[in-house]
Design an enzyme around this catalytic site. Structure first.
Site, PDB file in Angstrom:
ATOM      1  N   CYS A  50       1.521   8.335  -8.993  1.00  0.00           N
ATOM      2  CA  CYS A  50       2.658   7.724  -8.361  1.00  0.00           C
ATOM      3  C   CYS A  50       3.247   8.890  -7.382  1.00  0.00           C
ATOM      4  CB  CYS A  50       3.657   7.414  -9.244  1.00  0.00           C
ATOM      5  SG  CYS A  50       3.060   6.164 -10.688  1.00  0.00           S
ATOM      6  N   ASN A  58       7.578  -0.939 -11.353  1.00  0.00           N
ATOM      7  CA  ASN A  58       6.842   0.359 -10.811  1.00  0.00           C
ATOM      8  C   ASN A  58       5.596   0.123 -10.000  1.00  0.00           C
ATOM      9  OD1 ASN A  58       5.438   2.827 -10.515  1.00  0.00           O
ATOM     10  ND2 ASN A  58       5.855   3.508 -12.634  1.00  0.00           N
ATOM     11  N   HIS A 103      11.036   7.782  -6.674  1.00  0.00           N
ATOM     12  CA  HIS A 103       9.908   6.960  -7.208  1.00  0.00           C
ATOM     13  C   HIS A 103      10.617   5.954  -8.139  1.00  0.00           C
ATOM     14  CE1 HIS A 103       6.648   5.322  -9.030  1.00  0.00           C
ATOM     15  NE2 HIS A 103       6.628   5.999 -10.131  1.00  0.00           N
TER      16      HIS A 103
END
Ligand code: UT7
Length: 330
Positions: free
Chosen positions: A117, A286, A256
């Site tokens: 990520c 996500n 994030h």
């Protein structure tokens, strides 16, 4: 940063998410979970899921087109395409090369960057080095994922968390401001906490690996959570220090989008109000490497970031990795 080098900035952004919405209530029909649990533990309300025949490069292409439009740049002018992803179309060729062909970016080199990520922030850092040294003028950076393809839809620990999407940014030389700092970090000792165990040289695909569900995301959420809280705060502070800035100089935070509790922790560490933090986790879940560039594009489009703002982008993810950057928006 060395004053003899050029300045590099983000001159265009774009994003794309698939149309199909899957709500928490939809997931209640699939696994033993509840909207209440997902919402309170993560902040997620729904996520977008790509069509069965859609690939990561399909999503990346749409985000790329939009960022190129925003930067008023044609594909032929690109020198480099960098795709951050953990869900490439295939092991090789790279998704970057597939995209290069589809865009008609005939003068561009292309490769994928895999840092979980944190991949988009890692890629911004790489792009910045190429532009600052004068090696390249026009770099397209993309974070794109079809995580739905590697989700075990019977595993409630993971299937409620992730979604699909793509975001893109053009990095070019700028007169002032731009990327003021980037910091990257890794702790490979935590690699086991978040992984897709099979499909590589360690466990090549076989009937057994498929039977054992080893081609799906495996995660120890709670341990990753603890790492994330530390990494986000540390990352943002280090990026500020490197840019010679303090907490009070931060205008906007784009973290994030993994868990609202992790985002709140990072905002608190920087003394930021909710208004100064971008959150779209509720809509998309996500999306791994795509999460920060989607947020960046949406924040810019909504007029939440203005010229001269110091924007902090910060992420963490598989590897384990973390990365942060301060960008003076122009
Ligand atoms: O981008 C990087 C990718 N990874 C992440 O960002 C993940 C970071 N971690 C997190 O966001 C959180 O750790 C989670 C949201 C994954 C989990 O939240 P938690 O507060 O750490 O919960 P937990 O893992 O400690 O689990 C608490 C309970 C467990 O039940 P028991 O053992 O207490 O009976 C789980 O089995 O919640 C249960 N649980 C669920 N219950 C309903 C786990 N998933 C679910 C679910 N629905 N979907």
């Amino acid at each position: 940063m060395d004053s003899e080098l050029r300045k590099a900035g983000v001159t265009g952004v774009g994003s794309y998410v698939p149309e199909k919405v899957v709500t928490n209530y939809d997931l209640e029909d699939i696994v033993d979970t509840s909207d209440e649990w997902i919402r309170s533990r993560t902040g997620i309300e729904e996520r977008r899921i790509a069509k069965e025949d859609a690939t990561t490069s399909d999503l990346a292409y749409k985000a790329a087109e939009s960022a190129l439009n925003d930067a008023d740049l044609s594909p032929e002018e690109l020198d480099l395409i960098l795709v951050a992803t953990v869900t490439p179309d295939m092991m090789f060729p790279s998704t970057g090369c597939l995209l290069q062909d589809r865009l008609g970016a005939t003068n561009a080199a292309a490769f994928d960057l895999e840092a979980g990520c944190s991949g988009f922030v890692y890629s911004i850092s790489v792009a910045t080095q190429f532009v600052r040294t004068g090696a390249y003028d026009n770099v397209l950076v993309i974070g794109a994922e079809t995580l739905s393809k590697i989700i075990n839809w019977e595993d409630r620990n993971t299937c409620v968390l992730f979604g699909d999407g793509a975001g893109a940014a053009v990095v070019q030389p700028v007169e002032s401001g731009g990327v003021l700092s980037t910091v990257l970090g890794a702790d490979g000792s935590g690699g086991e906490l978040l992984k897709m165990p099979a499909g590589g040289s360690k466990r090549p695909a076989s009937l057994e690996t498929v039977k054992e569900n080893l081609h799906y995301i495996h995660m120890e959420g709670n341990s990753v959570f603890k790492f994330a809280v530390r990494a986000m705060g540390k990352g943002a502070m280090k990026a500020l220090e490197k840019a010679d800035l303090e907490k009070k100089d931060v205008d906007f935070l784009i973290p994030h989008q993994a868990n609202i509790r992790i985002i709140d922790g990072a905002a608190k560490r920087l003394n930021l109000d909710n208004d100064d933090v971008f959150v779209n986790l509720d809509k998309y879940g996500n999306t791994s490497a795509a999460s920060i560039p989607i947020a960046l594009a949406e924040a810019a489009e909504a007029g939440r970031i203005n010229s001269g703002d110091n924007v902090v982008i910060v992420g963490f993810g598989a590897g384990l990795t973390w990365a942060a950057s301060v960008i003076e928006w122009s």
